[in-house]
Each structure stands twice: as structure tokens, then as C-alpha cells.
Design a protein around this motif. Structure first.
Motif, PDB file in Angstrom:
ATOM      1  N   ASP A  67       0.834  -1.221   0.022  1.00 40.29           N
ATOM      2  CA  ASP A  67       0.059  -0.065  -0.047  1.00 40.29           C
ATOM      3  C   ASP A  67       0.947   1.222   0.086  1.00 40.29           C
ATOM      4  N   ASP A  68       1.936   1.201   0.534  1.00 42.01           N
ATOM      5  CA  ASP A  68       2.952   2.175   0.624  1.00 42.01           C
ATOM      6  C   ASP A  68       3.749   2.249  -0.688  1.00 42.01           C
ATOM      7  N   PHE A  69       3.289   1.618  -1.643  1.00 45.52           N
ATOM      8  CA  PHE A  69       4.146   1.733  -3.038  1.00 45.52           C
ATOM      9  C   PHE A  69       5.534   1.248  -3.140  1.00 45.52           C
ATOM     10  N   GLU A  70       5.636   0.496  -2.264  1.00 46.21           N
ATOM     11  CA  GLU A  70       7.463  -0.048  -2.113  1.00 46.21           C
ATOM     12  C   GLU A  70       7.159  -1.474  -2.529  1.00 46.21           C
ATOM     13  N   TYR A  71       8.195  -2.098  -3.011  1.00 45.40           N
ATOM     14  CA  TYR A  71       7.890  -3.521  -3.311  1.00 45.40           C
ATOM     15  C   TYR A  71       8.251  -4.471  -2.187  1.00 45.40           C
ATOM     16  N   ASP A  72       7.657  -5.613  -2.122  1.00 47.83           N
ATOM     17  CA  ASP A  72       7.779  -6.410  -1.090  1.00 47.83           C
ATOM     18  C   ASP A  72       9.019  -7.268  -1.713  1.00 47.83           C
ATOM     19  N   GLU A  73       9.632  -8.048  -0.870  1.00 52.72           N
ATOM     20  CA  GLU A  73      10.725  -9.149  -1.376  1.00 52.72           C
ATOM     21  C   GLU A  73       9.886 -10.038  -2.114  1.00 52.72           C
ATOM     22  N   PRO A  74      10.687 -10.462  -3.496  1.00 52.59           N
ATOM     23  CA  PRO A  74      10.021 -11.348  -4.250  1.00 52.59           C
ATOM     24  C   PRO A  74       9.764 -12.513  -3.702  1.00 52.59           C
ATOM     25  N   GLN A  75       8.584 -13.292  -3.876  1.00 56.43           N
ATOM     26  CA  GLN A  75       8.367 -14.684  -3.424  1.00 56.43           C
ATOM     27  C   GLN A  75       8.248 -15.714  -4.455  1.00 56.43           C
ATOM     28  N   LYS A  76       8.890 -16.963  -4.093  1.00 64.07           N
ATOM     29  CA  LYS A  76       8.806 -18.029  -5.117  1.00 64.07           C
ATOM     30  C   LYS A  76       7.423 -18.534  -5.232  1.00 64.07           C
ATOM     31  N   VAL A  77       6.896 -18.534  -6.401  1.00 63.22           N
ATOM     32  CA  VAL A  77       5.342 -18.981  -6.490  1.00 63.22           C
ATOM     33  C   VAL A  77       5.395 -20.145  -7.432  1.00 63.22           C
ATOM     34  N   CYS A  78       4.146 -20.560  -7.552  1.00 68.04           N
ATOM     35  CA  CYS A  78       3.965 -21.773  -8.368  1.00 68.04           C
ATOM     36  C   CYS A  78       2.704 -21.655  -8.922  1.00 68.04           C
ATOM     37  N   VAL A  79       2.704 -22.136 -10.330  1.00 69.91           N
ATOM     38  CA  VAL A  79       1.446 -22.002 -11.064  1.00 69.91           C
ATOM     39  C   VAL A  79       1.095 -23.381 -11.670  1.00 69.91           C
ATOM     40  N   GLN A  80       0.093 -23.720 -11.845  1.00 69.98           N
ATOM     41  CA  GLN A  80      -0.342 -25.127 -12.196  1.00 69.98           C
ATOM     42  C   GLN A  80      -0.244 -24.888 -13.962  1.00 69.98           C
ATOM     43  N   ASN A  81       0.071 -25.810 -14.517  1.00 72.60           N
ATOM     44  CA  ASN A  81       0.230 -25.878 -16.018  1.00 72.60           C
ATOM     45  C   ASN A  81      -0.250 -27.255 -16.613  1.00 72.60           C
ATOM     46  N   VAL A  82      -1.014 -26.968 -17.838  1.00 69.67           N
ATOM     47  CA  VAL A  82      -1.241 -28.318 -18.570  1.00 69.67           C
ATOM     48  C   VAL A  82      -0.790 -27.918 -20.103  1.00 69.67           C
ATOM     49  N   SER A  83      -0.381 -29.020 -20.669  1.00 69.37           N
ATOM     50  CA  SER A  83       0.476 -29.131 -21.778  1.00 69.37           C
ATOM     51  C   SER A  83       0.477 -30.350 -22.757  1.00 69.37           C
ATOM     52  N   ASN A  84       0.123 -31.367 -21.813  1.00 64.61           N
ATOM     53  CA  ASN A  84       0.139 -32.962 -22.400  1.00 64.61           C
ATOM     54  C   ASN A  84      -0.686 -33.796 -21.569  1.00 64.61           C
ATOM     55  N   GLU A  85      -0.859 -34.838 -21.992  1.00 66.07           N
ATOM     56  CA  GLU A  85      -1.734 -35.817 -21.005  1.00 66.07           C
ATOM     57  C   GLU A  85      -1.292 -36.326 -19.607  1.00 66.07           C
ATOM     58  N   GLU A  86       0.037 -36.330 -19.404  1.00 67.00           N
ATOM     59  CA  GLU A  86       0.255 -36.388 -18.062  1.00 67.00           C
ATOM     60  C   GLU A  86       0.207 -35.337 -17.178  1.00 67.00           C
ATOM     61  N   ASN A  87       0.062 -34.155 -17.809  1.00 66.74           N
ATOM     62  CA  ASN A  87      -0.247 -32.922 -16.948  1.00 66.74           C
ATOM     63  C   ASN A  87      -1.804 -33.021 -16.647  1.00 66.74           C
ATOM     64  N   ILE A  88      -2.717 -33.313 -17.717  1.00 66.57           N
ATOM     65  CA  ILE A  88      -4.010 -33.537 -17.348  1.00 66.57           C
ATOM     66  C   ILE A  88      -4.451 -34.608 -16.327  1.00 66.57           C
ATOM     67  N   ARG A  89      -3.806 -35.682 -16.309  1.00 64.82           N
ATOM     68  CA  ARG A  89      -3.934 -36.929 -15.456  1.00 64.82           C
ATOM     69  C   ARG A  89      -3.594 -36.228 -13.978  1.00 64.82           C
ATOM     70  N   ILE A  90      -2.537 -35.513 -13.854  1.00 61.59           N
ATOM     71  CA  ILE A  90      -2.315 -35.077 -12.426  1.00 61.59           C
ATOM     72  C   ILE A  90      -3.289 -33.835 -11.970  1.00 61.59           C
ATOM     73  N   PHE A  91      -3.679 -33.356 -13.031  1.00 64.75           N
ATOM     74  CA  PHE A  91      -4.535 -32.252 -12.596  1.00 64.75           C
ATOM     75  C   PHE A  91      -5.880 -32.898 -12.132  1.00 64.75           C
ATOM     76  N   GLU A  92      -6.511 -33.989 -12.780  1.00 69.18           N
ATOM     77  CA  GLU A  92      -7.647 -34.481 -12.541  1.00 69.18           C
ATOM     78  C   GLU A  92      -7.513 -35.190 -11.206  1.00 69.18           C
ATOM     79  N   ARG A  93      -6.305 -35.744 -10.788  1.00 71.09           N
ATOM     80  CA  ARG A  93      -6.075 -36.342  -9.523  1.00 71.09           C
ATOM     81  C   ARG A  93      -6.129 -35.555  -8.491  1.00 71.09           C
TER      82      ARG A  93
END
Length: 319
Positions: A147-173
Motif C-alpha cells: 500500500d505504501d508503493f514499495e516492493y515486497d521481497e520477491p516470493q517464489k510461487v507456483c502456477v499449475q500448467n497443462v500441456s500434455n496427457e500427463e499434466n491432465i492426469r495429474i490435474f484430475e487427480r
């Protein structure tokens, strides 16, 4: 839940035209399977998609005009585009996805699709153009202004990705809640409210949430809300009084300055008559910038749900 196009995966190495066609076919097959799983066929995609190069001197526009491409594949692509939301940075600002005050970088590249997916707790769909994009998780660094328009320290984050059959199976599970929602026939906010005690025994809903759910006619919203509540309920099923925000994806508190300036807007009455200030919240998206505000109750090891609807005013966004 919604798919966001990972624009970084559109940076193709110098493949032959046939390899470019194959990657387009794989992408559309992945889309077709995922839209049936998540019950949402809309993808957020950059408006310049026609200029993406599938190989040297062979753009998506040329692929669409290529008579050697199977008509059924082209028909699937037309459906994909007709249902897609093409959006640029001006649109992002209007929808308050905070692109001016937050960034997500993948190997020092600005990853807009991954940023949107992270901030809205959705997933990206990628071309299988490199080994990077064959993984079900994309890791990056997230930068955000306070809110004070200073940057926080960068966080390591994860985003779910789909591009193939294995990704889809993991997503469903990993997303059993989708079958759970379908089994109990939750298609409206009224369904969700009427079955809340059976579906979410560890959540206590404030009365004002009833009208918020019943008045929301968007099935896409309800599906996302169901997902968030499902995650919260499973967490509070084993809650021991020590709240761990990292155990619930994309959970954030309001800032002290926001809760000071907009105290009344964040105050809700619980079913047992207590008035509490709700700070913790998770996001959902759709026709508006949605929030679910909740309050961990250490006295009963359950969780109050105080607000499900539009984003409440903050110092950054007063209205």
C-alpha cells in the motif's frame, strides 16, 4: 476454474512447418480435454494470437489459411477463439488484475499469463514448445507493491500448467472437488447455500452471504466459489488453532491501513451475534473481481465466512 494462455510458450524454436502443425494439434487436444474437465471452455489469451509463429515464416494466421490442415482441427480452433477472452493490458487494468503493481517473472522474463493465473488461482495452458512447458508446475518469482508503493521481497510461487496427457492426469487427480460439485449437482448459488452445512461442515456462514450467493447467476462464479470453499473446509477439518496462510493457496490479509480506513466495510455479524473484522481472503474471478473473506475461529477450530462477492474497498482501490 479457467485456463490462461501461457504466452511464453509461444516462443517456438526453429521447427519445421509440420512440427508447428503438430504442436498446434497437441495444444488444441489439450484444450479440448481440459474444457470438459473444468466445465469451462473460455481461455484468456493475448489479442495478438494470430501473429504467433508456429515455425519460421508460418504464423497461426497462415495455419488457419492452410488447406492441408484438417477441417475438424480448424473447427476446434474456431470454437476455441470464439469462446476465448482476448484481452490487453488496458482491459487488465479495468478488471483490476493489478498488472501495474505486480509482476511474475520466469527466468527473468515477464510472464503475464502466469501472473493472471497466480493472482486468480487458475491454471495456464501451454504449447509444448520446450521441455520447460512439459511440467505440471511452473515456478517463478512474484513481485508486488505494498500500500505504501514499495516492493515486497520477491516470493517464489507456483502456477499449475497443462500441456500434455500427463499434466491432465495429474490435474484430475488433484482436483477431486470438480467431481464432488457435479455429484451434488451444485449449479447455482442457491444450491450452494442450501447444501452448505452438508458440503462444508467446518465453515460457518454469516447471513449476508445468503443473498450474495443467491443473487449471483453466473455458474462460472459458483464453480470457483465452490472450489475455494472446498479447500477452506478441508483445511479447517484438521485445524488446531494455529492458522497457516501458506497451507491455503493465494491467501492474503488486508493491510493495516485498509482495515483502519475501511473498518466498517470489513466488519460482518456472525450467526451467534459477534461482530468481527474480516481480513483474510482468497480471490475468484469472472464478471467482477471477487473475494471470499473468512475468519479463523480458534475457540471452535472452525472458520466464519463473512463475504462472498465483489472486492471490498482498499487503500489502493477505494471503490
Amino acid at each position: 476454474m479457467q485456463m490462461i494462455f501461457n504466452e511464453l510458450s509461444a516462443d517456438f524454436p526453429t521447427y519445421t512447418r509440420q512440427e508447428g502443425k503438430d504442436r498446434m494439434f497437441n495444444f488444441l487436444e489439450t484444450y479440448k480435454k481440459m474444457k470438459n474437465i473444468i466445465k469451462n471452455d473460455s481461455v484468456i489469451i493475448d489479442k495478438g494470437y494470430n501473429e504467433i509463429k508456429l515455425s519460421q515464416n508460418y504464423t497461426i494466421y497462415q495455419w488457419r489459411e492452410d488447406k492441408s490442415v484438417d477441417k475438424e482441427i480448424k473447427r476446434l480452433f474456431r470454437s476455441f477463439i470464439n469462446k476465448a477472452t482476448t484481452i490487453d493490458e488496458m482491459d487488465f487494468k479495468e478488471n483490476r488484475l493489478d498488472l501495474e503493481i505486480s509482476e511474475l517473472k520466469y527466468e527473468d522474463k515477464n510472464a503475464i499469463g502466469c501472473l493472471i493465473a497466480y493472482e486468480t488461482d487458475n491454471l495456464v495452458i501451454s504449447f509444448l514448445s520446450h521441455d520447460y512447458w512439459s511440467k505440471e508446475i511452473i515456478e517463478g518469482k512474484y513481485f508486488s507493491l505494498r500500500d505504501d508503493f514499495e516492493y515486497d521481497e520477491p516470493q517464489k510461487v507456483c502456477v499449475q500448467n497443462v500441456s500434455n496427457e500427463e499434466n491432465i492426469r495429474i490435474f484430475e487427480r488433484n482436483n477431486n472437488h470438480l467431481n464432488f460439485q457435479e455429484h451434488f449437482k451444485i449449479v447455482s448459488g442457491r444450491d450452494l447455500w442450501n447444501k452448505r452445512e452438508m458440503l462444508f461442515p467446518n465453515l460457518i456462514f454469516c447471513e449476508n452471504v445468503k443473498s450474495q450467493l443467491i443473487n449471483d447467476a453466473q455458474h462460472f462464479h459458483i464453480s470457483q466459489i465452490f472450489n475455494k470453499l472446498f479447500i477452506l473446509d478441508r483445511y479447517f477439518e484438521k485445524y488446531d488453532g494455529n492458522f497457516d496462510k501458506d497451507a491455503i493457496p493465494n491467501t492474503t490479509p488486508e493491510s493495516y491501513s485498509t482495515l483502519t480506513q475501511y473498518k466498517q466495510e470489513h466488519k460482518f455479524r456472525t450467526p451467534d451475534g459477534k461482530e468481527l473484522i474480516f481480513s483474510w481472503h482468497v480471490r475468484f474471478t469472472g464478471n467482477y473481481d471477487g473475494r471470499i473473506f473468512f475468519y479463523p475461529d480458534n475457540s471452535c477450530n472452525k472458520c466464519y465466512i463473512g463475504h462472498i462477492g465483489r472486492k471490498l474497498p482498499t487503500v489502493k482501490y477505494p471503490s
